[in-house]
Motif scaffolding. Sequence first.
Motif, PDB file in Angstrom:
ATOM      1  N   UNK A  92      -9.388  75.799 -15.177  1.00 24.16           N
ATOM      2  CA  UNK A  92     -10.000  76.041 -13.863  1.00 24.16           C
ATOM      3  C   UNK A  92     -11.040  77.155 -13.914  1.00 24.16           C
ATOM      4  N   UNK A  93     -10.870  78.121 -14.811  1.00 20.27           N
ATOM      5  CA  UNK A  93     -11.788  79.268 -14.834  1.00 20.27           C
ATOM      6  C   UNK A  93     -12.807  79.183 -15.986  1.00 20.27           C
ATOM      7  N   UNK A  94     -12.928  78.004 -16.596  1.00 18.32           N
ATOM      8  CA  UNK A  94     -13.852  77.867 -17.738  1.00 18.32           C
ATOM      9  C   UNK A  94     -15.305  77.997 -17.276  1.00 18.32           C
ATOM     10  N   UNK A  95     -16.143  78.698 -18.040  1.00 21.03           N
ATOM     11  CA  UNK A  95     -17.543  78.912 -17.649  1.00 21.03           C
ATOM     12  C   UNK A  95     -18.312  77.623 -17.398  1.00 21.03           C
ATOM     13  N   UNK A  96     -17.965  76.562 -18.130  1.00 22.25           N
ATOM     14  CA  UNK A  96     -18.742  75.333 -17.981  1.00 22.25           C
ATOM     15  C   UNK A  96     -18.635  74.754 -16.570  1.00 22.25           C
ATOM     16  N   UNK A  97     -17.623  75.177 -15.801  1.00 20.84           N
ATOM     17  CA  UNK A  97     -17.485  74.676 -14.429  1.00 20.84           C
ATOM     18  C   UNK A  97     -18.411  75.384 -13.439  1.00 20.84           C
ATOM     19  N   UNK A  98     -19.026  76.485 -13.865  1.00 19.93           N
ATOM     20  CA  UNK A  98     -19.799  77.295 -12.913  1.00 19.93           C
ATOM     21  C   UNK A  98     -21.113  76.620 -12.535  1.00 19.93           C
ATOM     22  N   UNK A  99     -21.622  77.019 -11.376  1.00 16.15           N
ATOM     23  CA  UNK A  99     -22.936  76.537 -10.926  1.00 16.15           C
ATOM     24  C   UNK A  99     -24.031  77.008 -11.862  1.00 16.15           C
ATOM     25  N   UNK A 100     -23.714  78.021 -12.650  1.00 16.78           N
ATOM     26  CA  UNK A 100     -24.697  78.529 -13.595  1.00 16.78           C
ATOM     27  C   UNK A 100     -24.885  77.591 -14.791  1.00 16.78           C
ATOM     28  N   UNK A 102     -23.589  74.069 -14.815  1.00 17.13           N
ATOM     29  CA  UNK A 102     -23.515  72.639 -14.523  1.00 17.13           C
ATOM     30  C   UNK A 102     -24.289  72.300 -13.255  1.00 17.13           C
ATOM     31  N   UNK A 103     -24.874  71.104 -13.223  1.00 18.45           N
ATOM     32  CA  UNK A 103     -25.569  70.614 -12.030  1.00 18.45           C
ATOM     33  C   UNK A 103     -24.557  69.944 -11.108  1.00 18.45           C
ATOM     34  N   UNK A 104     -24.406  70.504  -9.925  1.00 16.67           N
ATOM     35  CA  UNK A 104     -23.487  69.948  -8.920  1.00 16.67           C
ATOM     36  C   UNK A 104     -24.264  69.180  -7.867  1.00 16.67           C
ATOM     37  N   UNK A 127      -8.761  50.830 -23.520  1.00 13.63           N
ATOM     38  CA  UNK A 127      -9.634  50.902 -24.708  1.00 13.63           C
ATOM     39  C   UNK A 127      -9.007  51.835 -25.728  1.00 13.63           C
ATOM     40  N   UNK A 128      -9.122  51.486 -27.013  1.00 15.69           N
ATOM     41  CA  UNK A 128      -8.524  52.310 -28.071  1.00 15.69           C
ATOM     42  C   UNK A 128      -9.553  52.829 -29.073  1.00 15.69           C
ATOM     43  N   UNK A 129     -10.679  52.119 -29.179  1.00 17.76           N
ATOM     44  CA  UNK A 129     -11.771  52.578 -30.048  1.00 17.76           C
ATOM     45  C   UNK A 129     -13.064  52.331 -29.306  1.00 17.76           C
ATOM     46  N   UNK A 130     -13.810  53.380 -29.036  1.00 16.75           N
ATOM     47  CA  UNK A 130     -15.039  53.155 -28.269  1.00 16.75           C
ATOM     48  C   UNK A 130     -16.118  54.196 -28.558  1.00 16.75           C
ATOM     49  N   UNK A 131     -17.346  53.798 -28.236  1.00 13.37           N
ATOM     50  CA  UNK A 131     -18.528  54.671 -28.316  1.00 13.37           C
ATOM     51  C   UNK A 131     -19.159  54.691 -26.935  1.00 13.37           C
ATOM     52  N   UNK A 132     -19.432  55.879 -26.404  1.00 14.37           N
ATOM     53  CA  UNK A 132     -20.096  55.999 -25.097  1.00 14.37           C
ATOM     54  C   UNK A 132     -21.379  56.777 -25.280  1.00 14.37           C
ATOM     55  N   UNK A 133     -22.510  56.156 -24.967  1.00 10.40           N
ATOM     56  CA  UNK A 133     -23.800  56.834 -25.114  1.00 10.40           C
ATOM     57  C   UNK A 133     -24.388  57.062 -23.727  1.00 10.40           C
ATOM     58  N   UNK A 134     -24.970  58.229 -23.519  1.00  8.33           N
ATOM     59  CA  UNK A 134     -25.584  58.468 -22.214  1.00  8.33           C
ATOM     60  C   UNK A 134     -26.316  59.789 -22.134  1.00  8.33           C
ATOM     61  N   UNK A 135     -27.071  59.909 -21.031  1.00 10.45           N
ATOM     62  CA  UNK A 135     -27.788  61.137 -20.732  1.00 10.45           C
ATOM     63  C   UNK A 135     -26.797  62.133 -20.151  1.00 10.45           C
ATOM     64  N   UNK A 136     -26.904  63.395 -20.574  1.00  3.69           N
ATOM     65  CA  UNK A 136     -26.050  64.450 -20.051  1.00  3.69           C
ATOM     66  C   UNK A 136     -26.924  65.620 -19.599  1.00  3.69           C
ATOM     67  N   UNK A 137     -26.383  66.460 -18.740  1.00  2.86           N
ATOM     68  CA  UNK A 137     -27.193  67.444 -18.014  1.00  2.86           C
ATOM     69  C   UNK A 137     -26.558  68.824 -18.095  1.00  2.86           C
ATOM     70  N   UNK A 138     -27.344  69.814 -18.439  1.00  7.97           N
ATOM     71  CA  UNK A 138     -26.820  71.180 -18.490  1.00  7.97           C
ATOM     72  C   UNK A 138     -27.864  72.197 -18.120  1.00  7.97           C
TER      73      UNK A 138
END
Length: 381
Positions: A92-100, A102-104, A127-138
């Motif tokens: 809950x207190x991990x930095x990655x959750x902050x508005x600083x 992550x884009x909310x 699913x037991x074996x998979x690949x997920x490709x996508x755009x990510x935002x930081x």
Amino acid sequence: RFPIVSAVDIGGVTIARNEVVRDDDPTNNVPDSIFSKLGMQLHRRDKHPIGILKNAIYDYFDSNYDKQFDKFEDLSPIVTTKQNFDDVLVPADHVSRSLNDTYYVDSQTVLRCHTSAHQAELLREGRRRFLVTGDVYRRDSIDSTHYPVFHQMEGFCVFSPEHWKESGKDSTLYAAEDLKKCLEGLARHLFGGVEMRWVDTYFPFTEPSFELEIYFKEDWLEVLGCGVTEQRILKQSGLENNVAWAFGLGLERLAMVLFDIPDIRLFWSDDERFTSQFKEGELGVKFKPFSKYPPCYKDISFWISESFTENNFCEVVRGIAGDLVEEVKLIDSFTNKKGMTSHCYRIVFRSMERSLTDEEVNDLQSKVRDEVQRKLNVELR
Ligand code: FA5
Ligand code: MG
């Protein structure tokens, strides 16, 4: 500069600007420059370096694992905080959750910051074996290897007891060794020989966890994170008797090494001198820079307030200069006797497509000075 668009298409669904850039929601921190990147899906363009790389990785998995990995590349990047964080055990207190960081979109909805956001739902789907490709935002710093939108490929592989029992190894060691073997094989498939090293690290969702670094342009470049999946994640899908590994590849970073692309902004360039150099299915291409235009350095100094963060500053600069900013670097910091802290940043302006005029750069810098003062509660020196 980025175009102002009023709607984007994500996997066949049209999303209006005001559904993502909510001017009325204090939690919302998605700027237009980011909204305009949604739905671009560089990873689905077969002639783009990111698409070429993705297809080469698919080839590796298809031929080494007999097509057992299911592929996903059109999952919406707009996800819940539960998907992005809770489901993968981010505290809950991990930095990655902050508005600083992550884009909310609103307090419950984010632009995914990693493709790991889809692990749990795919496991629950069976699913037991998979690949997920996508755009990510930081929200992140600005330099040649960091961009606020980039692409990841997640890999996930579940093993049942017969796999490791027959090896005589403990399940975690079995998975960790298999994971490293898989990724080293992928690196050989993509690069032939390349200098690389494993580094121990921490992720909330894996233990042990590793990063792979590749030697590129006189420095170690982190290209992926991976590890043995935490048992709690498997348990959520009734897989408590199993073990699994997972990885998240940074596709831009791998493509920079593969094609010798010196700056991450180039992936977004429409300039034909860039796009025409790459061919569908061709891994052997080395990018020939079409001339390096001169950089222009501008320094800015200010007294910061308690709420100041470097990511906020970088976003102001990016919002004004777009892809004309190459790097933002803290070059000096000190605290005076009154306890006031001053920062001096050097901004490097450079276009990859043309020479910038003095007038243009001075104008950008003056807008940065105005906006930093207006938005960030700092006092210019
Ligand atoms: C992750 O995102 C984890 N979800 C990866 C993972 C998946 C670990 C599954 C374990 C199991 P990290 O934040 O380190 O990890 O990002 C992964 C990769 O994305 C990095 O190694 C880097 O190659 C790339 N990356 C990170 N930030 C940026 C950025 N701002 N611009 C470009 N690439 C980036
Ligand atoms: Mg990392």
